[in-house]
Motif scaffolding. Structure first.
Motif, short mmCIF file in Angstrom:
data_model
loop_
_atom_site.label_atom_id
_atom_site.label_comp_id
_atom_site.label_asym_id
_atom_site.label_seq_id
_atom_site.Cartn_x
_atom_site.Cartn_y
_atom_site.Cartn_z
N GLU A 55 -23.88 -2.74 -18.82
CA GLU A 55 -23.96 -1.45 -18.15
C GLU A 55 -25.29 -1.28 -17.45
OE1 GLU A 55 -21.15 1.30 -20.96
OE2 GLU A 55 -23.30 1.54 -21.06
N ILE A 56 -25.28 -0.58 -16.35
CA ILE A 56 -26.49 -0.25 -15.63
C ILE A 56 -26.51 1.26 -15.48
CG2 ILE A 56 -27.75 -0.46 -13.46
CD1 ILE A 56 -26.45 -3.20 -13.14
N SER A 57 -27.56 1.91 -15.97
CA SER A 57 -27.59 3.36 -15.89
C SER A 57 -27.86 3.81 -14.46
CB SER A 57 -28.67 3.92 -16.82
OG SER A 57 -29.94 3.81 -16.22
N ALA A 58 -27.54 5.07 -14.18
CA ALA A 58 -27.74 5.62 -12.83
C ALA A 58 -29.21 5.66 -12.48
CB ALA A 58 -27.14 7.02 -12.75
N ASN A 59 -30.09 5.57 -13.46
CA ASN A 59 -31.53 5.62 -13.19
C ASN A 59 -32.13 4.25 -12.90
OD1 ASN A 59 -31.62 8.39 -13.57
ND2 ASN A 59 -31.81 8.14 -15.78
N ASP A 60 -31.35 3.18 -13.07
CA ASP A 60 -31.86 1.84 -12.78
C ASP A 60 -32.06 1.68 -11.28
OD1 ASP A 60 -29.99 -0.02 -15.28
OD2 ASP A 60 -31.88 1.05 -15.40
N SER A 61 -33.03 0.88 -10.92
CA SER A 61 -33.27 0.57 -9.52
C SER A 61 -32.50 -0.69 -9.18
CB SER A 61 -34.76 0.36 -9.29
OG SER A 61 -35.01 -0.02 -7.98
N PRO B 9 -25.25 12.27 -10.42
CA PRO B 9 -25.66 10.86 -10.42
C PRO B 9 -25.22 10.07 -11.66
CG PRO B 9 -27.53 12.28 -10.86
CD PRO B 9 -26.37 13.17 -10.52
N SER B 10 -24.71 10.74 -12.68
CA SER B 10 -24.25 10.00 -13.86
C SER B 10 -22.74 9.75 -13.83
CB SER B 10 -24.64 10.74 -15.14
OG SER B 10 -23.98 11.98 -15.20
N GLU B 11 -22.08 10.19 -12.75
CA GLU B 11 -20.63 10.00 -12.62
C GLU B 11 -20.35 8.69 -11.89
OE1 GLU B 11 -16.92 12.07 -10.31
OE2 GLU B 11 -18.57 13.36 -10.92
N HIS B 12 -19.94 7.69 -12.65
CA HIS B 12 -19.64 6.38 -12.07
C HIS B 12 -18.31 6.43 -11.31
CE1 HIS B 12 -22.99 4.60 -14.12
NE2 HIS B 12 -22.56 5.09 -15.27
N GLY B 13 -18.17 5.57 -10.31
CA GLY B 13 -16.93 5.46 -9.57
C GLY B 13 -16.74 6.49 -8.48
#
Length: 138
Positions: free
Chosen positions: A7-13, A78-82
């Motif tokens: 998993e990659i969080s929304a805060n990752d660059s 920003p935390s909603e994937h897809g």
């Protein structure tokens, strides 16, 4: 909050230049990309006179400008994937609703290539639609 290895969080660059190497099986997502230009990306996007946004490789809108918010009629989570866009929904010119995986940004990531701009309808949460031109780069 600790991420699982794939998993990659929304805060990752994310280095959007290397997204093509992250396609494929689920194990490919265990690799993280660091983009040294990330601190420049957000100020640059905010200064553009046209709607612009960036997604992570899971489709979360991680940065956007005010022009995009104006068109979308909302601020994306920003935390909603897809999501692959801040639009409530998108339609082709014939009025057929597009699946999120068919949005230009999703197609750019899945194909590993930039997409030329195409015309489509964007629907806002209030139900109004705007005809837009949307392209995407990976």
């Amino acid at each position: 909050m600790e991420n699982k290895p794939n998993e990659i969080s929304a805060n990752d660059s994310i280095n959007f230049d290397n997204l093509a190497t992250a396609r494929g099986d689920g194990d490919a997502f265990s690799r993280r990309f660091v983009d040294r230009r990330a601190p420049l990306r957000i100020p640059l996007i905010s200064q553009l006179p046209v709607a612009a946004f960036c997604c992570d490789i899971q489709g979360a809108v991680v940065s956007h400008n005010e022009a995009a918010v104006e068109i979308w009629g909302r601020v994306p989570n920003p935390s909603e994937h897809g999501q692959w866009s801040g639009a409530h929904a998108m339609f082709d010119l014939d009025g057929h609703c597009l699946a999120r995986e068919d949005y230009p940004s999703a197609q750019a990531v899945s194909s590993g290539r930039d997409l030329d701009a195409v015309e489509m309808w964007l629907e806002r949460p209030d139900g109004t639609r705007r005809r837009i031109e949307s392209g995407a780069c990976q």
